[in-house]
Motif scaffolding. Structure first.
Motif, PDB file in Angstrom:
ATOM      1  N   UNK A  33     -14.799  21.692  59.090  1.00 17.85           N
ATOM      2  CA  UNK A  33     -14.895  20.801  57.940  1.00 17.85           C
ATOM      3  C   UNK A  33     -13.516  20.455  57.399  1.00 17.85           C
ATOM      4  N   UNK A  34     -12.615  21.434  57.362  1.00 21.72           N
ATOM      5  CA  UNK A  34     -11.274  21.156  56.854  1.00 21.72           C
ATOM      6  C   UNK A  34     -10.569  20.133  57.736  1.00 21.72           C
ATOM      7  N   UNK A  35     -10.771  20.234  59.041  1.00 25.36           N
ATOM      8  CA  UNK A  35     -10.129  19.308  59.984  1.00 25.36           C
ATOM      9  C   UNK A  35     -10.582  17.872  59.759  1.00 25.36           C
ATOM     10  N   UNK A  36     -11.788  17.693  59.221  1.00 24.23           N
ATOM     11  CA  UNK A  36     -12.310  16.346  58.957  1.00 24.23           C
ATOM     12  C   UNK A  36     -12.266  15.996  57.478  1.00 24.23           C
ATOM     13  N   UNK A  37     -11.465  16.765  56.691  1.00 27.13           N
ATOM     14  CA  UNK A  37     -11.374  16.573  55.241  1.00 27.13           C
ATOM     15  C   UNK A  37     -12.743  16.655  54.587  1.00 27.13           C
ATOM     16  N   UNK A  38     -13.590  17.540  55.146  1.00 20.74           N
ATOM     17  CA  UNK A  38     -14.925  17.791  54.612  1.00 20.74           C
ATOM     18  C   UNK A  38     -15.766  16.520  54.547  1.00 20.74           C
ATOM     19  N   UNK A  39     -15.473  15.606  55.469  1.00 24.67           N
ATOM     20  CA  UNK A  39     -16.258  14.379  55.562  1.00 24.67           C
ATOM     21  C   UNK A  39     -15.862  13.306  54.577  1.00 24.67           C
ATOM     22  N   UNK A  40     -14.840  13.546  53.763  1.00 23.39           N
ATOM     23  CA  UNK A  40     -14.377  12.552  52.790  1.00 23.39           C
ATOM     24  C   UNK A  40     -13.391  11.619  53.487  1.00 23.39           C
ATOM     25  N   UNK A  41     -13.678  10.326  53.472  1.00 25.46           N
ATOM     26  CA  UNK A  41     -12.865   9.372  54.230  1.00 25.46           C
ATOM     27  C   UNK A  41     -11.946   8.528  53.346  1.00 25.46           C
ATOM     28  N   UNK A  42     -11.612   9.039  52.162  1.00 28.60           N
ATOM     29  CA  UNK A  42     -10.682   8.311  51.302  1.00 28.60           C
ATOM     30  C   UNK A  42      -9.661   9.288  50.732  1.00 28.60           C
TER      31      UNK A  42
END
Length: 350
Positions: A315-324
């Motif tokens: 999740x950290x690698x994907x910024x917890x799914x936050x795309x902004x």
């Protein structure tokens, strides 16, 4: 409560420590001195032994108040303090950073004054407060050695700040095998923690890590919600609005860590940090007896499983799914070496 050693100093600290920046100051909520001391006593009653203060907190007032605890319960606690800021000759302007003084004579005098305020002839741990790499001179390291030989302290280290970054300073302390490095680290701000863990593993150093701000300024303990209005002067208000707005979204992606009531999110945040063997103690900002009871019990909750740890890493690698943009750019991490440490760590591109 469980306990871990600071470096190879022989000093054992509780896995959850008490950050005494809430004693004698109003930066983390307004409370009277009796209430602050009652909180420290309550922490000791729950098994929290590591009390982390600094001479600059309340310009000595935190240490003065803690002397009352030391007088009554000194054999129950492990006291650490910090020196380096020259508040004796410089007025405090709000939350602004004071000038530092790393002259050897000044540091030795600052240590003596801290001991006087604490009412003791020694502390268990002594740290330099927010040093830059250029200030960690051979003379300063020699002073550490002298103070240990004199019995003034058993453990030595550095507390890094303000804010997040300072990789060069932490790496230097680890390579010199100082006993402790304190810094900002939590599930939402993992980079510095992971970098120092890698440095310890690469060098084989005995240095211990002490993360602070484990709840990411109120997000991971859910004390800052969309309905919260932070009062003027509250230290958490220095975070950008985007940090909280995106943080509430990130929080929902890690609800699985609560295990249907086996852990609170605040406890899970501490357990995530304690999953790293090099972490000796975690120092949250306690504001109430309820905080102490909940977070002080974190080591007694189930440890995070390998699957849970792996999921958090994904999740950290994907910024917890936050795309902004979340308001915290890694390229803005603090550095005293023109960003060389950040570039070497892959955290800055320029």
């Amino acid at each position: 409560m469980r306990y871990r050693e600071l470096g190879d100093s022989g000093v054992e600290v509780s896995e959850v420590g008490f950050g005494a920046w809430v004693v004698g100051t109003d930066w983390w909520g307004d409370r009277d001195e009796d209430d602050a001391l009652e909180m420290v006593n309550h922490a000791l009653d729950t098994g929290i032994t590591y009390i982390d203060t600094g001479d600059v907190y309340g310009h000595g007032r935190s240490e003065e108040l803690l002397s009352r605890i030391i007088e009554e319960r000194g054999d129950e606690l492990v006291i650490g303090t910090k020196v380096g800021y020259d508040f004796y000759n410089n007025p405090q302007a709000g939350h602004g950073e004071l000038p530092k003084n790393y002259d050897i004579e000044y540091l030795r005098d600052a240590v003596d004054r801290s001991l006087d305020r604490l009412g003791t002839d020694h502390v268990d741990a002594l740290m330099l407060h927010n040093p830059n790499l250029a200030e960690l001179t051979p003379e300063v390291l020699e002073l550490f050695d002298q103070l240990r030989e004199e019995g003034v302290t058993e453990a030595v280290g550095v507390a890094l700040g303000p804010s997040i970054g300072w990789l060069a300073e932490g790496d230097f302390a680890i390579e010199q095998e100082l006993d402790a490095v304190q810094f900002v680290g939590n599930m939402f701000e993992q980079d510095v923690l992971k970098h120092f863990v890698e440095t310890i593993e690469r060098t084989g150093s005995s240095t211990s890590l002490i993360p602070r701000v484990p709840h990411s300024s109120g997000l991971l303990n859910e004390q800052v919600t969309p309905e919260t209005e932070l009062e003027a002067g509250d230290h958490r208000g220095f975070r950008p609005d985007e940090w909280y707005e995106t943080g509430w979204e990130k929080l929902e992606t890690i609800r699985f860590l609560e295990r249907d009531g086996e852990r609170t999110m605040g406890q899970a945040a501490i357990q995530w940090l304690l999953a790293f063997d090099s972490v000796a103690s975690v120092t949250p900002t306690f504001r109430s007896a309820a905080d102490i009871e909940e977070w002080g019990a974190a080591p007694d909750t189930p440890r995070l499983s390998e699957a849970e740890l792996a999921r958090v890493e994904e999740l950290y690698a994907s910024n917890f799914g936050v795309d902004r943009f979340d308001g915290m750019d890694k390229e803005d991490y603090r550095t005293s070496v023109d960003g060389e440490d950040l570039r070497d760590a892959g955290l800055r591109a320029d």
